[in-house]
Structures are given as C-alpha cells and as structure tokens.
Design a protein around this motif. Structure first.
Motif, short mmCIF file in Angstrom:
data_model
loop_
_atom_site.label_atom_id
_atom_site.label_comp_id
_atom_site.label_asym_id
_atom_site.label_seq_id
_atom_site.Cartn_x
_atom_site.Cartn_y
_atom_site.Cartn_z
N ALA A 116 0.83 -1.21 0.00
CA ALA A 116 0.00 0.00 0.00
C ALA A 116 0.87 1.26 0.00
CB ALA A 116 -0.94 -0.01 1.20
N ILE A 117 1.95 1.24 0.75
CA ILE A 117 2.87 2.39 0.76
C ILE A 117 3.49 2.55 -0.63
CG2 ILE A 117 5.04 3.25 1.72
CD1 ILE A 117 4.25 1.85 4.35
N ALA A 118 3.90 1.45 -1.24
CA ALA A 118 4.49 1.52 -2.58
C ALA A 118 3.50 2.06 -3.60
CB ALA A 118 4.99 0.13 -3.01
N ASP A 119 2.23 1.69 -3.47
CA ASP A 119 1.21 2.22 -4.39
C ASP A 119 1.09 3.74 -4.25
OD1 ASP A 119 0.70 -0.28 -5.36
OD2 ASP A 119 -1.12 -0.60 -4.16
N VAL A 120 1.15 4.24 -3.01
CA VAL A 120 1.11 5.69 -2.80
C VAL A 120 2.28 6.36 -3.52
CG1 VAL A 120 1.40 7.50 -1.06
CG2 VAL A 120 -0.17 5.59 -0.64
N LEU A 121 3.47 5.79 -3.37
CA LEU A 121 4.66 6.38 -3.98
C LEU A 121 4.61 6.29 -5.51
CD1 LEU A 121 7.41 5.08 -1.53
CD2 LEU A 121 6.01 7.15 -1.40
N PHE A 135 6.07 -7.76 0.79
CA PHE A 135 6.93 -6.73 1.38
C PHE A 135 8.13 -6.41 0.50
CE2 PHE A 135 8.97 -10.68 2.51
CZ PHE A 135 10.33 -10.39 2.44
N ASP A 136 8.26 -7.02 -0.67
CA ASP A 136 9.54 -7.05 -1.35
C ASP A 136 9.47 -6.41 -2.73
OD1 ASP A 136 8.05 -8.98 -2.66
OD2 ASP A 136 9.04 -10.65 -1.65
N PHE A 137 10.34 -6.87 -3.65
CA PHE A 137 10.48 -6.23 -4.95
C PHE A 137 9.33 -6.51 -5.90
CE2 PHE A 137 15.00 -6.43 -3.61
CZ PHE A 137 15.31 -5.09 -3.75
N ARG A 138 8.35 -7.29 -5.48
CA ARG A 138 7.18 -7.43 -6.36
C ARG A 138 6.43 -6.09 -6.44
NH1 ARG A 138 4.20 -11.87 -2.68
NH2 ARG A 138 6.30 -11.96 -1.76
N ASN A 139 6.73 -5.16 -5.56
CA ASN A 139 6.20 -3.81 -5.62
C ASN A 139 7.15 -2.93 -6.44
OD1 ASN A 139 3.96 -4.09 -3.55
ND2 ASN A 139 5.73 -4.70 -2.33
N ALA A 140 6.62 -2.27 -7.46
CA ALA A 140 7.47 -1.45 -8.32
C ALA A 140 8.19 -0.37 -7.53
CB ALA A 140 6.63 -0.81 -9.42
N TYR A 141 7.54 0.15 -6.50
CA TYR A 141 8.16 1.22 -5.73
C TYR A 141 8.74 0.71 -4.41
CZ TYR A 141 8.23 5.22 -8.61
OH TYR A 141 8.59 6.10 -9.59
N VAL A 142 9.47 -0.37 -4.51
CA VAL A 142 10.46 -0.74 -3.49
C VAL A 142 11.80 -0.67 -4.20
CG1 VAL A 142 11.42 -2.65 -2.15
CG2 VAL A 142 8.98 -2.12 -2.01
N HIS A 143 12.69 0.17 -3.70
CA HIS A 143 13.97 0.39 -4.37
C HIS A 143 15.10 -0.43 -3.76
CE1 HIS A 143 11.73 4.15 -5.39
NE2 HIS A 143 12.22 3.86 -6.56
N SER A 144 15.05 -0.66 -2.46
CA SER A 144 16.13 -1.41 -1.82
C SER A 144 15.58 -2.19 -0.64
CB SER A 144 17.26 -0.49 -1.38
OG SER A 144 16.80 0.46 -0.43
N VAL A 145 16.28 -3.27 -0.30
CA VAL A 145 15.90 -4.13 0.83
C VAL A 145 17.19 -4.59 1.52
CG1 VAL A 145 14.76 -6.28 1.54
CG2 VAL A 145 13.82 -4.97 -0.37
N HIS A 180 12.85 2.34 0.88
CA HIS A 180 13.73 1.31 1.42
C HIS A 180 12.95 0.43 2.39
CE1 HIS A 180 17.11 -0.74 3.18
NE2 HIS A 180 16.86 -0.22 4.37
N VAL A 181 13.20 -0.88 2.36
CA VAL A 181 12.54 -1.81 3.27
C VAL A 181 13.59 -2.48 4.16
CG1 VAL A 181 11.13 -3.89 3.47
CG2 VAL A 181 10.66 -2.25 1.65
N ASP A 182 13.44 -2.28 5.45
CA ASP A 182 14.28 -2.95 6.43
C ASP A 182 13.65 -4.31 6.72
OD1 ASP A 182 15.71 -3.90 8.57
OD2 ASP A 182 15.33 -2.21 9.89
N ALA A 183 14.21 -5.35 6.10
CA ALA A 183 13.68 -6.71 6.28
C ALA A 183 14.66 -7.57 7.07
CB ALA A 183 13.38 -7.35 4.92
#
Length: 828
Positions: free
Chosen positions: A214-219, A253-263, A234-237
């Motif tokens: 949901a956060i990635a969709d907002v971004l 929680f991961d890169f399946r979201n377009a707007y996750v840039h780093s983990v 950035h995702v702290d996993a």
C-alpha cells in the motif's frame, strides 16, 4: 587490566614476549566458558534477541575458505563480474536471495549487517534524489523503526521525520500520504524535496510487517503524477526477510512492488549465518549513486566498507544452496511451532496477559497483566528479555502506552528450553504484585485484532545525412551506418570459431587506430552511378573482411556482413537504412530493415531521436517491440579494448499469434525506477564483456493478429523517453492496432505509437531479400541492385511513420489499418 581493578580506563602495555601455547589455550578456554552455549537446557537462553546457533554448513565453509583470506571487495552482481572463486559464490548467493524477494533483476552485496545495509540504502537514496534536483532530503519512518535508520540519517546529515506509532504498530499508507502532502505543501515553488521512506518487514520488538504494498502504491501514484517530491523506498527486512518468504509467501513486502527500491536482510539472525553477515539488495541502476573510483586499486567501489570477507560469502552460499527452500521452510515451520508453544507458556503463567504471536514471523509479543507489566530482573537477565512501551487501545477505547516484551522463537530453541522458561516464568509471576489497572485484555480477541491489523538489438541507427556528401563519406570511412563498426576485432581474432576460449565480444579495437578505415569509391558498375558509393575495408575482396556496403549518402545505405560478423550479429546478416532525402528530425525517424542470411525478412526498426539515444519501434513477422529511451554506445575499457553498451528505459515485447486471442500482459519485470536519475551506462572500469544490456522495465504481452476487440492496460508504467524525458506509458489494443501512449509527466508533450498487428506479415511480403549466407559468392552489383529495389518501399515506410500532431503511424502500402486515427486530446 587496570580498569577492572580500580575503575579507571587505561591502556595495557603491548606484550613484548608471546604467551606459550598452553597459556593461550587456558585464557581462551576461560573466556569461552563465559560465552553462553546454544543447546544446554541449563544455559541462559536469549529469548529477547534475534540470534541463533550458526548452521554447521556455514561454519565449515567459512573455515574452509578463511585460511586463504579472500577479499570480496566491490560488487559482483553485474554481467561479466563474479566469475570465479568466492566472488562467484557471493554473486550466486546474492542473486538467489534477490530472486527469493521477487526481484526481476537486482544488484547487491554482503554487508556486516542491516545497520550497514540501511546506511548504504539511505546514502544511495539521498544521492539519487539530489541528482533528481532535490535540495532537501527527508527520511520518513515510523517511531518504531530500528535505531539504525536514525543512525544512518545522522551520519548522512539527513532530516529524520518519525511518524508516531498508533495502536496498529505499523506505518500506515494513509500516514505516509499525509506526511508527503505536508512536505509538498512546504516545498517552495521551483524547488524539489526528496523523501526516503523506510518501511519495515519484521519490526524488532513486534515482528509485524508494514503494508509495504500500500505504501508503494502511494509512492508510485505520486511519481506518475509528478509534483515537487521525489521518492525512494527502502525496506528494512532484517527480521522478516529470511523468514516470511518461507512461512507467509503471500506477504508482499519485497520487490514485487514497483516502488520498493532497496531491501536489507540479516542472514546472521534467522538465516543461520555466523556474525557478521547482512545482504543489501537494490534495483538496477542505483549503485552508481554510491560509486567511488579507487584508482590505486583499479576498480570502482560502491560499498560502505570496501574490503569484505570472501569466506563469509562461501558460508552464505553453502546455506542458500545447501539448505535451499526446503531446508529453510522446515527450520521456520519448527520455529513457528516453538513460537506457539512460547505463547501457550505465557498464557499458562498469566491467563490475563495480552499474547500476540506475530503473523508469519517467529516473534511473540506479551503484555503481562500484573502492575506495570514488568518482569523480575533475574528472569529478564537470564532470558535477555527487553520491554518496550507501545501504544495500546485499552478496553475503554483509550490509547495509551503499555509495556510489552518480545520473545524470539529461533531455530536453536528446543522443547526443553521452552519448558524451562515456562517454569521460570510461572515462578516469577507468582511472586509479582497483582493488579493491572484494568489493562488486561482477553488474549483471543486481541490476537484477532492484531492479526487483522498486520494484515536490444546490437545495431543502432544510421549516420545522419547532411547536405554535404563529402562529409557523409568521411563518416562512412570511419564507421558505417551501424555503430558496431566504429570498433572491429583485431587481425587474427575475427573468426569466433577459431577462438572458442579466448575470443569474446569485448575484444574490439578502434577501426582507425588499426589503420582499417573503410575504403570508399564511386559506383560505376551499372553505368548509372547517380551519386552512389560502395565501401568496405578492402574493396579488392569486398565480402571477406567485416562488411561490404553501398550508399547514397543523402538517402540510404545497405551493408552485408562477412561470415564472421554474421555469426556474431544479433540483428541479422544485412541491414538497409533510410535516412533521407529529408534529414532526420525529432519527428522523422531513420528506418532500418534487417535480413537473415538466407535473405528472409527479419525486422524493420523505426528510430526517433539522435544517433545514439532514441525511441524505437521494431516490427517482426511474429512480434512487435516498442523501446523508449534506447541508448547505444561503444565504450573504451582500457587501451584498445572496447565494449558495447545498450541501455533501454522501457521495452514492450508483443508476441503475435495466428488467431483472435485477446491481449494479455504475461510479465512485467521492473529492474530499475525510471523516475530516479541514473547513468545510462556503467563507468568505464565496470565493463567486462560485450554486450552489456540494461532495461529499466520489460513488459511482455501476447495478442492474436485477428483480435478486433478493445483492451487498455492502465497499470502505471514510467519510462525515460528520448522525446519526452520522464513519461507515463499506456499500451492498448483496439481494432487490430497496438497503440502505445506516452505522456510527459512534467510537461504537455505526448506521443501515440500506432502499429497494426498485421504489419510484420505485410513487411515480409513487401521487402524481399537476397541470400547473403555465402557473401564471398556475391557480386557488388547484386547488392547495389538490391539497395535500389529496397529504397522506394522503405522510404515510403519512413514517410508514413513521420510524426504528425503527436501520432506516429506505422503502416505499409496494401495494409488496411482502420484503427489508426489521431486523438485530438493528445498533442505534442
């Protein structure tokens, strides 16, 4: 040690003589006895910390490689890197973990832990956002975020905005949206603010996972709409990234979201690795924002620490491939059983406690019902339990802080450990004062509440024709219509079959430095030269050295490759380019027709832009490819050693079937974020082999040529178009025509590409070739006549594809395409 004797802190004298072997062993054994073991039920059990016994596979591999002390300095995930030794082991382990986190493509490296990985992420995010014009960069995170985020922000001198944690204990998408609105409102006109949003997949003290999707969709929505903010996510996993893929793979929680840039991950926690081992992962194209040349060492450093242990890479590899998914799945299934047993132990000892096993994670959160919820010091010390005040909604509806302890169910814990803790907890609580101020909540209802809350082608373009034919011919002598021929293979290395081991695509040298400029002479062979010229490295043997070409310098050029080049070519054996008589402009493309060695039609390419950077449409008999922001160039690595690089922001690949099948998106691979600036090509020292190909986004679609319905795909896609810079891209199919709409994000520009689904079949009929698989058997006259036959139909294709009012129509004589019409709402 004086400080242990009198309270001071003083140095010790450096020893002059060594201890004996027995003395060394005695001291080490004494210190070892002070370090808790893992498997004795009587030993202290670290329930409050995410740490566990390293796996024997990792310890054996580490010891096996440590004696050679390999240094894995640098990053090894790029094409051509990480080809041997511990660097190969690191590459394979890191990319396997990236695949586990649903990355279509990624870069990454081993770190000393998530603290370092978070510092790397915020540094790259800061630099990328500054490169995008942000004068101010803010880090946005939850107040419950791990302290490493605050530490990284302080090191990088970034403003840190912590959102208060509500009773959900999560960073909610609505909270992020509101904070972004506030930052945008306070951004001065004409300036930009960069925002690094930090989500958490497995909070240390709760185990919960933010709604990353949901956060990635907002971004993503804000990036597509433009505005004064740039965003990096950035995702702290560290505490969930090695667990959730095996226990709750549906949690996005991961890169399946377009707007996750780093983990970041921490394999030295639940991943069964010894300390210190973390993994930093990011989308392609981002590491360059943290690149520092190291000329004294001869490489480019994109890491935080520089030198890194290759033995640790071997240890991680041994677990990724020695345990694999089956092994980790079993280990964490056992952990979840232990987690539930811990929860039962707490409920048995304190029936009024709030007990919240974290969904999919190995954490139990417990709020004890006695006064203040604190545990006796002896128990807390023995089991290393830490309490944190967290916001909690009481039965009366009010939200106030309450003390909660977290317990980690790690792989080393046994039934005996849990039973021992249960007995100790029961004894401790029976001696504690009663009364909880009305805060006790039925475990089942609160657990339910917590559960719901958690829940390219290698050739590129023709020489731009000018009015001066002499100037054009000078260009031909040095290059040809194909950029690949700026550089050639050196003598003795031109037949790849003769060099199966030593020969590679990167053994190019500059043509002029080899003294092999193309020889050019007027064509008079048919009595009608009419301004045509032929060229080759050696016109006395025109088809035996790289290529033979014929050109009308103001209109077209046709090149036939020799046998060796045909083996290496990615785009066919012969290329015909039309670039005049009207010169190339942003609205008028160069058109390139490619043919296979047997003379069969391969493709037509339409290129809008300059010689190197363009938007392109490729039409094949069985597919259509649309490329936005394709950039091609030769790169000198060192001395006379060259490479070739192709960089494309978005590539839409449409496979055509001989039926009426409805259009369907089969794959969207997001390698990089087009909204963040990056180098189009690597630094010179980072090239290893040819070809180096890069894509921000790859979209694959299928559709039947006979399909007559309408379908529009509104999933937000962004690309760095050569014509429009950052643009929204929307593909659709209607009335037998593929339409691709590009609209500038920060301006009024727009372009529509309209390609009939039957165009490739028509081009196959319209553009007959000649066999060139045995080029030495050809005569120059045959090639000259072939060029003269190709020019009229290919020139007509070029004229039809000229941009008119933002519409680029790709059609051919004899092809009916009723769906190609202008849309008056779209202007350029």
């Amino acid at each position: 040690m004086p400080d242990l004797e009198d309270g001071s802190t003083e140095t010790d004298a450096f020893p002059e003589t060594p201890l004996s072997g027995d003395e060394l062993s005695a001291v080490l054994e004494a210190r070892l006895a002070e370090v808790p073991g893992w498997h004795s039920p009587d030993a202290p059990v670290r329930l409050g910390f995410a740490m566990t016994a390293p796996h024997r596979l990792a310890l054996d591999a580490f010891g096996r490689f440590a004696e050679r002390n390999p240094n894995n300095v640098g990053v090894h995930t790029r094409f051509g890197d990480g080809v041997r030794g511990t660097r190969r082991l690191e590459r394979e382990a890191v990319l396997a973990l990236a695949g586990l986190l649903h990355a279509d493509a990624a870069d990454g490296y081993l770190t000393g832990g998530a603290n370092e990985g978070t510092l790397a992420a915020l540094r790259i995010g800061r630099n990328a956002l500054r490169a995008a014009g942000a004068g101010r960069v803010v880090v946005l995170a939850s107040a419950l975020t791990h302290h490493s985020v605050a530490k990284a922000a302080e090191i990088l001198d970034l403003e840190l905005r912590l959102c208060p944690a509500g009773p959900s204990w999560l960073l909610e998408a609505a909270t992020v949206e509101a904070e972004l609105d506030a930052l945008a409102a306070r951004t001065e006109p004409g300036t930009r603010t960069g925002v690094v949003v930090v989500s958490t997949a497995g909070y240390y003290n709760t185990g919960l996972v933010d709604p990353v999707d949901a956060i990635a969709d907002v971004l993503a929505r804000r990036a597509a709409d433009g505005g004064p903010l740039g965003v990096f996510h950035h995702v702290d996993a560290a505490h969930g990234g090695m667990i959730l893929p095996f226990t709750a793979p549906e949690v996005p929680f991961d890169f399946r979201n377009a707007y996750v840039h780093s983990v970041v991950l921490d394999p030295h926690k639940s991943g069964l690795m010894p300390y210190s081992c973390g993994v930093f992962l990011c989308r392609k194209g981002l590491l360059g924002h943290g690149a520092v040349p190291a000329p004294m060492s001869g490489f480019v450093d994109e890491t935080i620490t520089g030198s890194r242990s290759g033995a640790m890479a071997a240890a991680l590899w041994s677990l990724v491939f020695g345990l694999a998914a089956d092994g980790y799945r079993k280990a964490f299934r056992d952990c979840l059983d232990v987690r539930d047993r811990l929860a039962e132990a707490v409920r048995a000892a304190d029936p009024e406690a709030v007990v919240l096993p974290s969904p999919g994670n190995t954490v139990v959160v417990a709020g004890f019902s006695h006064e203040g919820g604190r545990l006796p010091g002896e128990l807390a010390e023995r089991y290393r339990l830490v309490g944190n005040n967290l916001p909690w909604r009481a039965p009366d509806g009010r939200v106030r802080d309450r003390l909660f302890h977290h317990l980690y169910a790690m792989p080393h814990l046994t039934r005996a450990h849990v039973d021992g803790f249960a007995s100790a907890l029961t004894a401790a609580l029976s001696a504690a004062p009663a009364g909880g101020g009305g805060l006790a909540v039925p475990a089942r209802s609160r657990a339910s509440e917590r559960d719901s809350a958690a829940s390219d082608a290698a050739s590129d373009g023709a020489s731009d024709a000018g009015s001066d034919a002499g100037s054009a011919l000078r260009d031909v002598r040095r290059s040809s219509v194909c950029l690949r021929h700026l550089v050639v293979h050196p003598p003795g290395m031109r037949d790849p079959d003769d060099h199966p081991h030593a020969y590679s695509f990167h053994t190019f040298q500059d043509r002029t430095r080899l003294g092999e400029e193309l020889t050019v002479r007027p064509w008079t062979g048919d009595g009608d030269g009419a301004g045509r010229f032929v060229y080759a490295p050696d016109l006395d043997a025109p088809f035996t050295n790289e290529l033979f070409g014929v050109t009308d310098p103001e209109r077209y050029a046709l090149e036939v490759l020799d046998r060796n080049q045909q083996k290496l070519s990615l785009v066919g054996a012969a290329h015909f380019a039309v670039f005049g008589p009207e010169p190339r402009t942003p609205r008028r493309p160069v058109v390139l027709a490619n043919f296979h060695a047997d003379g069969a039609f391969r493709s037509v390419e339409y290129k809008y832009g300059d010689r190197r950077h363009n938007d392109e449409v490729q039409v094949f008999g069985d597919r259509i490819v649309v490329k936005a922001g394709k950039d091609a160039r030769g790169v000198r690595r060192e001395g006379d050693d060259w490479s070739f690089s192709l960089d494309t922001s978005l590539e839409l690949r449409v496979a055509l079937t001989d039926d009426g099948a409805a259009p369907r998106i089969t794959r969207v691979a997001r390698h990089a974020d087009p909204a963040l600036p990056r180098r189009r090509h690597l630094l010179r020292g980072q090239y290893r082999r040819f070809p180096n190909r890069f894509f921000d986004t790859v979209v694959e679609m299928t559709v039947g040529r006979e399909h007559t319905g309408t379908a529009r795909f509104d999933e937000p896609l962004l690309a760095r178009s050569a014509a429009l810079d950052l643009a929204r891209v929307v593909p659709s199919v209607a009335d037998g025509v593929l339409r691709v709409e590009l609209a500038a994000v920060d301006g009024p520009g727009a372009v529509v590409l309209a390609v009939p689904l039957g165009l490739g079949v028509r081009l196959t009929e319209l553009l007959p070739g000649i066999p060139v698989g045995e080029p030495e058997a050809l005569s120059p006259a045959e090639v000259v006549r072939w060029a003269a036959r190709l020019y009229p139909p290919v020139s007509a294709l070029r004229e039809a594809a000229t941009d008119r009012g933002g519409l680029r129509r790709f059609t051919a004589p004899g092809l009916s395409a009723p769906g190609i019409t202008a849309d008056r709402r779209e202007t350029c």
